[in-house]
Design an enzyme around this catalytic site. Sequence first.
Site, PDB file in Angstrom:
ATOM      1  NE  ARG A  44       0.655   1.457   4.360  1.00 31.51           N
ATOM      2  CZ  ARG A  44       1.934   1.803   4.342  1.00 31.51           C
ATOM      3  NH1 ARG A  44       2.524   2.134   3.227  1.00 31.51           N
ATOM      4  NH2 ARG A  44       2.650   1.820   5.460  1.00 31.51           N
ATOM      5  CG  ASP A 194       0.820  -0.972   7.010  1.00 34.01           C
ATOM      6  OD1 ASP A 194       0.319   0.138   6.774  1.00 34.01           O
ATOM      7  OD2 ASP A 194       1.923  -1.127   7.551  1.00 34.01           O
TER       8      ASP A 194
HETATM    9  C1  GLA Z   1       3.673   1.313   9.605  1.00 32.82           C
HETATM   10  C2  GLA Z   1       2.663   0.553  10.451  1.00 32.82           C
HETATM   11  C3  GLA Z   1       1.258   1.152  10.310  1.00 32.82           C
HETATM   12  C4  GLA Z   1       1.259   2.663  10.525  1.00 32.82           C
HETATM   13  C5  GLA Z   1       2.368   3.319   9.701  1.00 32.82           C
HETATM   14  C6  GLA Z   1       2.508   4.788   9.993  1.00 32.82           C
HETATM   15  O1  GLA Z   1       3.396   1.131   8.252  1.00 32.82           O
HETATM   16  O2  GLA Z   1       2.628  -0.798  10.086  1.00 32.82           O
HETATM   17  O3  GLA Z   1       0.365   0.513  11.194  1.00 32.82           O
HETATM   18  O4  GLA Z   1       1.359   2.974  11.879  1.00 32.82           O
HETATM   19  O5  GLA Z   1       3.626   2.700   9.919  1.00 32.82           O
HETATM   20  O6  GLA Z   1       1.367   5.455   9.591  1.00 32.82           O
END
Ligand code: GLA
Length: 396
Positions: A44, A194
């Site tokens: 993503r 994510d």
């Molecule tokens: C990582 C984590 C997410 C989120 C992002 C920051 O990707 O896995 O859960 O906290 O950092 O937005």
Amino acid sequence: MEQAPPPPSPERSPPPRAIAARARTVLRERFGSDAAVVATAPGRVNLIGDHTDYNGGFVLPMAIDRVCAVAAAPGTRAGRWRIHSTDLGQDAEMDVGRRLSPGGTVKGLWTSYIAGVAAGFQALLDGEPLPPLDIAIASSVPLGSGLSSSAALEVAVATMLEGVLGIELEPLAKALLCQRAEHEFAGVPCGLMDQFASIHGKAGHALLIDCRDHTVTPIRLPRPEEASFLLIDSGVRHELGATEYAARRRTCESAARKLSVPFLCSLSPPDLPAALGRLTDEEARCTRHAITESARVEAAAAALRDGNLTRLGQLMLESHVSLRDDYRVSCPELDAIVESVAALPGVHGARMTGAGFGGNAVVLAPPEAVDRACDATGSRVALVRPSPGARLAASG
Ligand code: GLA
């Protein structure tokens, strides 16, 4: 007179079906079997709303056309999974005949994500054994660059197991199972963005996720003729990422306790003046970021609904400044990219994306500014498209 060379164009990754085909082929070459199930799950790009998910705020990611593919065939030895990672060129064996536990795996290795998801299914099956499997993994989500390669792996393995077992988990339960794998087996206290993005992705759309009640609202994104999302890789892979991430999360939790709220994003910007005085400087900075960032996500969703890309671009830049100055998770390389690209004529906005400490910047640009953006940065530029979420590939 010599002709000027054409401007570099952005990279496109091979289509997801090519990655699924690679996993299928490698399974055959490596283990001599045809895949019974092939699952893909995307990485993503978060368009806006970083470090708000674990604060109960809003996020606005889109699933991208880069996937992790997992091909599986029945194995021959009870309780054994043989696993090959195509990209890492590594093999592993997993004893799924016993109850997998975090203590039994080394944190941070690619196999720990798989073990974590397998453990989640063991708990679901309540004592019924997992079938023996041969597994091949291929991925076009680059590692450690803020595009959620780990969530893509977790969700792809979970989707493969749903296919093998003939069950379908409720999306929230599936996301939580994958998140637990990351917390307990990989040792990263991530939020749910994510995994949610990888499960719920929708072609042509971003996902407005309310991380307090877990509702997901698809928001239509501009068509490629209007504007595209570019990724510019800073090339920095920061080792401090996981420890600093955990530290920021703890600071937010201690601020929320002092303010007597379950999550920082239970508060909104008008509450800030009264709240900040009750916090340490460190807590105040994190609180200001989380609360203003979540408000920016809501404003960004409204801007998209209104077709106002200029406003969306401004919000992206404000988000970057807040992540840089208040939350302090950017790095000089990302700051330089954002600054130089945002100044180009036509570019709507740019910001770091994901956890930070390196990785990619995301840029919103109309077609006529894409080549300019490629030209202006000495770094690798890639074009990503808003794409569907995890799925089982058609057999064959
Ligand atoms: C990582 C984590 C997410 C989120 C992002 C920051 O990707 O896995 O859960 O906290 O950092 O937005």
